[in-house]
Design a protein around this motif. Structure first.
Motif, PDB file in Angstrom:
ATOM      1  N   MET A 120      20.375  -0.425   2.894  1.00 40.26           N
ATOM      2  CA  MET A 120      19.727  -1.617   2.215  1.00 40.26           C
ATOM      3  C   MET A 120      18.480  -2.186   2.506  1.00 40.26           C
ATOM      4  SD  MET A 120      22.751  -4.013   0.605  1.00 40.26           S
ATOM      5  CE  MET A 120      21.698  -4.987  -0.316  1.00 40.26           C
ATOM      6  N   LEU A 121      18.711  -2.344   3.975  1.00 38.25           N
ATOM      7  CA  LEU A 121      17.354  -3.143   4.418  1.00 38.25           C
ATOM      8  C   LEU A 121      16.242  -2.193   4.851  1.00 38.25           C
ATOM      9  CD1 LEU A 121      19.368  -5.459   7.247  1.00 38.25           C
ATOM     10  CD2 LEU A 121      17.967  -6.021   5.219  1.00 38.25           C
ATOM     11  N   LEU A 122      16.664  -0.745   4.989  1.00 44.95           N
ATOM     12  CA  LEU A 122      15.579  -0.042   5.091  1.00 44.95           C
ATOM     13  C   LEU A 122      14.722   0.295   3.803  1.00 44.95           C
ATOM     14  CD1 LEU A 122      17.372   2.931   7.052  1.00 44.95           C
ATOM     15  CD2 LEU A 122      15.530   1.725   7.792  1.00 44.95           C
ATOM     16  N   GLU A 123      15.686   0.377   2.562  1.00 45.67           N
ATOM     17  CA  GLU A 123      14.945   0.158   1.461  1.00 45.67           C
ATOM     18  C   GLU A 123      14.036  -0.691   0.905  1.00 45.67           C
ATOM     19  OE1 GLU A 123      16.475   0.250  -3.505  1.00 45.67           O
ATOM     20  OE2 GLU A 123      17.712   1.664  -1.676  1.00 45.67           O
ATOM     21  N   HIS A 124      14.541  -1.953   1.530  1.00 43.72           N
ATOM     22  CA  HIS A 124      13.889  -3.206   1.123  1.00 43.72           C
ATOM     23  C   HIS A 124      12.432  -3.228   2.136  1.00 43.72           C
ATOM     24  CE1 HIS A 124      13.076  -7.473  -0.162  1.00 43.72           C
ATOM     25  NE2 HIS A 124      13.087  -7.731   0.998  1.00 43.72           N
ATOM     26  N   ARG A 125      12.606  -2.704   3.334  1.00 43.42           N
ATOM     27  CA  ARG A 125      11.645  -2.488   4.251  1.00 43.42           C
ATOM     28  C   ARG A 125      10.361  -1.623   3.295  1.00 43.42           C
ATOM     29  NH1 ARG A 125      11.917   0.596   9.815  1.00 43.42           N
ATOM     30  NH2 ARG A 125      12.279   2.448   8.191  1.00 43.42           N
ATOM     31  N   ASP A 126      10.755  -0.512   2.800  1.00 44.82           N
ATOM     32  CA  ASP A 126      10.076   0.224   2.035  1.00 44.82           C
ATOM     33  C   ASP A 126       9.298  -0.714   0.882  1.00 44.82           C
ATOM     34  OD1 ASP A 126      10.552   2.343   3.903  1.00 44.82           O
ATOM     35  OD2 ASP A 126      12.036   3.076   2.503  1.00 44.82           O
ATOM     36  N   THR A 127      10.048  -1.597   0.503  1.00 47.37           N
ATOM     37  CA  THR A 127       9.588  -2.292  -0.785  1.00 47.37           C
ATOM     38  C   THR A 127       8.543  -3.164  -0.317  1.00 47.37           C
ATOM     39  OG1 THR A 127      11.688  -2.198  -1.992  1.00 47.37           O
ATOM     40  CG2 THR A 127      10.186  -3.860  -2.597  1.00 47.37           C
ATOM     41  N   ILE A 128       8.849  -3.767   0.881  1.00 49.68           N
ATOM     42  CA  ILE A 128       7.816  -4.863   1.284  1.00 49.68           C
ATOM     43  C   ILE A 128       6.652  -4.110   1.839  1.00 49.68           C
ATOM     44  CG2 ILE A 128       7.318  -6.294   3.352  1.00 49.68           C
ATOM     45  CD1 ILE A 128      10.476  -7.135   3.424  1.00 49.68           C
ATOM     46  N   ARG A 129       6.930  -3.004   2.432  1.00 48.04           N
ATOM     47  CA  ARG A 129       5.544  -2.135   2.840  1.00 48.04           C
ATOM     48  C   ARG A 129       4.495  -1.935   1.561  1.00 48.04           C
ATOM     49  NH1 ARG A 129       8.004   1.457   7.525  1.00 48.04           N
ATOM     50  NH2 ARG A 129       8.010  -0.030   9.225  1.00 48.04           N
ATOM     51  N   ARG A 130       5.329  -1.405   0.589  1.00 47.67           N
ATOM     52  CA  ARG A 130       4.325  -1.305  -0.571  1.00 47.67           C
ATOM     53  C   ARG A 130       3.734  -2.636  -1.314  1.00 47.67           C
ATOM     54  NH1 ARG A 130       8.353   0.782  -3.107  1.00 47.67           N
ATOM     55  NH2 ARG A 130       8.956  -1.139  -4.668  1.00 47.67           N
ATOM     56  N   GLN A 131       4.569  -3.603  -1.112  1.00 44.44           N
ATOM     57  CA  GLN A 131       3.907  -4.849  -1.664  1.00 44.44           C
ATOM     58  C   GLN A 131       2.889  -5.286  -0.631  1.00 44.44           C
ATOM     59  OE1 GLN A 131       7.369  -7.298  -1.460  1.00 44.44           O
ATOM     60  NE2 GLN A 131       7.899  -7.149  -3.403  1.00 44.44           N
ATOM     61  N   ILE A 132       2.677  -5.204   0.513  1.00 48.93           N
ATOM     62  CA  ILE A 132       1.887  -5.339   1.388  1.00 48.93           C
ATOM     63  C   ILE A 132       0.585  -4.515   1.033  1.00 48.93           C
ATOM     64  CG2 ILE A 132       0.993  -5.316   3.820  1.00 48.93           C
ATOM     65  CD1 ILE A 132       3.789  -6.205   4.606  1.00 48.93           C
ATOM     66  N   ARG A 133       0.831  -3.317   0.816  1.00 48.00           N
ATOM     67  CA  ARG A 133      -0.320  -2.355   0.664  1.00 48.00           C
ATOM     68  C   ARG A 133      -1.094  -2.727  -0.716  1.00 48.00           C
ATOM     69  NH1 ARG A 133       3.374   1.485   2.420  1.00 48.00           N
ATOM     70  NH2 ARG A 133       3.520   2.234  -0.018  1.00 48.00           N
ATOM     71  N   GLU A 134       0.058  -2.985  -1.599  1.00 52.05           N
ATOM     72  CA  GLU A 134      -0.638  -3.735  -2.905  1.00 52.05           C
ATOM     73  C   GLU A 134      -1.322  -4.909  -2.789  1.00 52.05           C
ATOM     74  OE1 GLU A 134       2.827  -3.645  -5.393  1.00 52.05           O
ATOM     75  OE2 GLU A 134       2.852  -1.520  -5.571  1.00 52.05           O
ATOM     76  N   LEU A 135      -0.853  -5.896  -2.022  1.00 54.33           N
ATOM     77  CA  LEU A 135      -1.520  -7.142  -1.709  1.00 54.33           C
ATOM     78  C   LEU A 135      -2.920  -6.902  -1.083  1.00 54.33           C
ATOM     79  CD1 LEU A 135       1.445  -9.498  -1.005  1.00 54.33           C
ATOM     80  CD2 LEU A 135      -0.206  -9.689  -3.082  1.00 54.33           C
ATOM     81  N   THR A 136      -2.928  -6.104  -0.266  1.00 54.30           N
ATOM     82  CA  THR A 136      -3.902  -5.721   0.441  1.00 54.30           C
ATOM     83  C   THR A 136      -5.237  -5.314  -0.227  1.00 54.30           C
ATOM     84  OG1 THR A 136      -2.901  -5.251   2.606  1.00 54.30           O
ATOM     85  CG2 THR A 136      -5.070  -4.405   2.500  1.00 54.30           C
ATOM     86  N   LEU A 137      -4.890  -4.241  -1.291  1.00 56.66           N
ATOM     87  CA  LEU A 137      -5.884  -3.928  -2.266  1.00 56.66           C
ATOM     88  C   LEU A 137      -6.166  -4.793  -3.026  1.00 56.66           C
ATOM     89  CD1 LEU A 137      -4.225  -0.327  -3.128  1.00 56.66           C
ATOM     90  CD2 LEU A 137      -6.439  -0.915  -1.992  1.00 56.66           C
TER      91      LEU A 137
END
Length: 157
Positions: A120-137
């Motif tokens: 669960m936490l690995l999947e959530h980490r991937d989601t957070i990383r994607r959100q960070i990339r999207e927010l950076t853009l």
């Protein structure tokens, strides 16, 4: 200690990182060692920068167990505060309440659920990383527009 203090400590810890996060740094990010005595709902709400209503909701949702004092008022033990620090960080990162409920039920079920919690936490980490990339853009696009209107990129308030 307010959420700003918790965030300042966490960010300072992150600045000390040279390479991958060590287990010690991660423990410091979740450190609530200053919480030794039971806290009132107002104190916990102030610490975590959430409303008392939110804390009561987390309790009703089965995410945290809260003791009562002799007058019947909520009394948050250090363990409950630690759990709430985790819960509020997960909510801030977008984890759904139903996912938190499932995660907490796994925690409460014992060590045999560690592999599922990890997944669960690995999947959530991937989601957070994607959100960070999207927010950076999104930040880059916003900075671009600010400069096209004569502003300076990188200005802070």
């Amino acid at each position: 200690m307010s959420t700003d203090n918790l965030m300042s400590r966490a960010l300072a810890s992150l600045n000390e990182i040279d390479g991958p996060m060590s287990i010690e740094v991660i423990h410091r990010l979740a450190d609530t060692s200053e919480v030794r005595e039971p806290m009132t709902i107002a104190e916990v709400a102030d610490l975590l920068d959430v409303s008392s209503h939110t804390l009561r909701y987390y309790e009703r949702a089965g995410l945290v167990e809260v003791d009562r004092d002799s007058s019947g008022h909520r009394s948050y033990q250090p363990e409950a505060v630690r759990r709430l620090v985790f819960l509020t960080r997960m909510r801030l990162s977008g984890m759904a309440i139903r996912d938190l409920q499932h995660y907490i039920s796994l925690v409460d079920s014992g060590e045999q659920t560690v592999p599922e919690r990890l997944d669960m936490l690995l999947e959530h980490r991937d989601t957070i990383r994607r959100q960070i990339r999207e927010l950076t853009l999104s930040l880059a696009a916003t900075e671009y527009k600010i400069t096209t209107y004569g502003g300076t990129a990188g200005d802070t308030c």
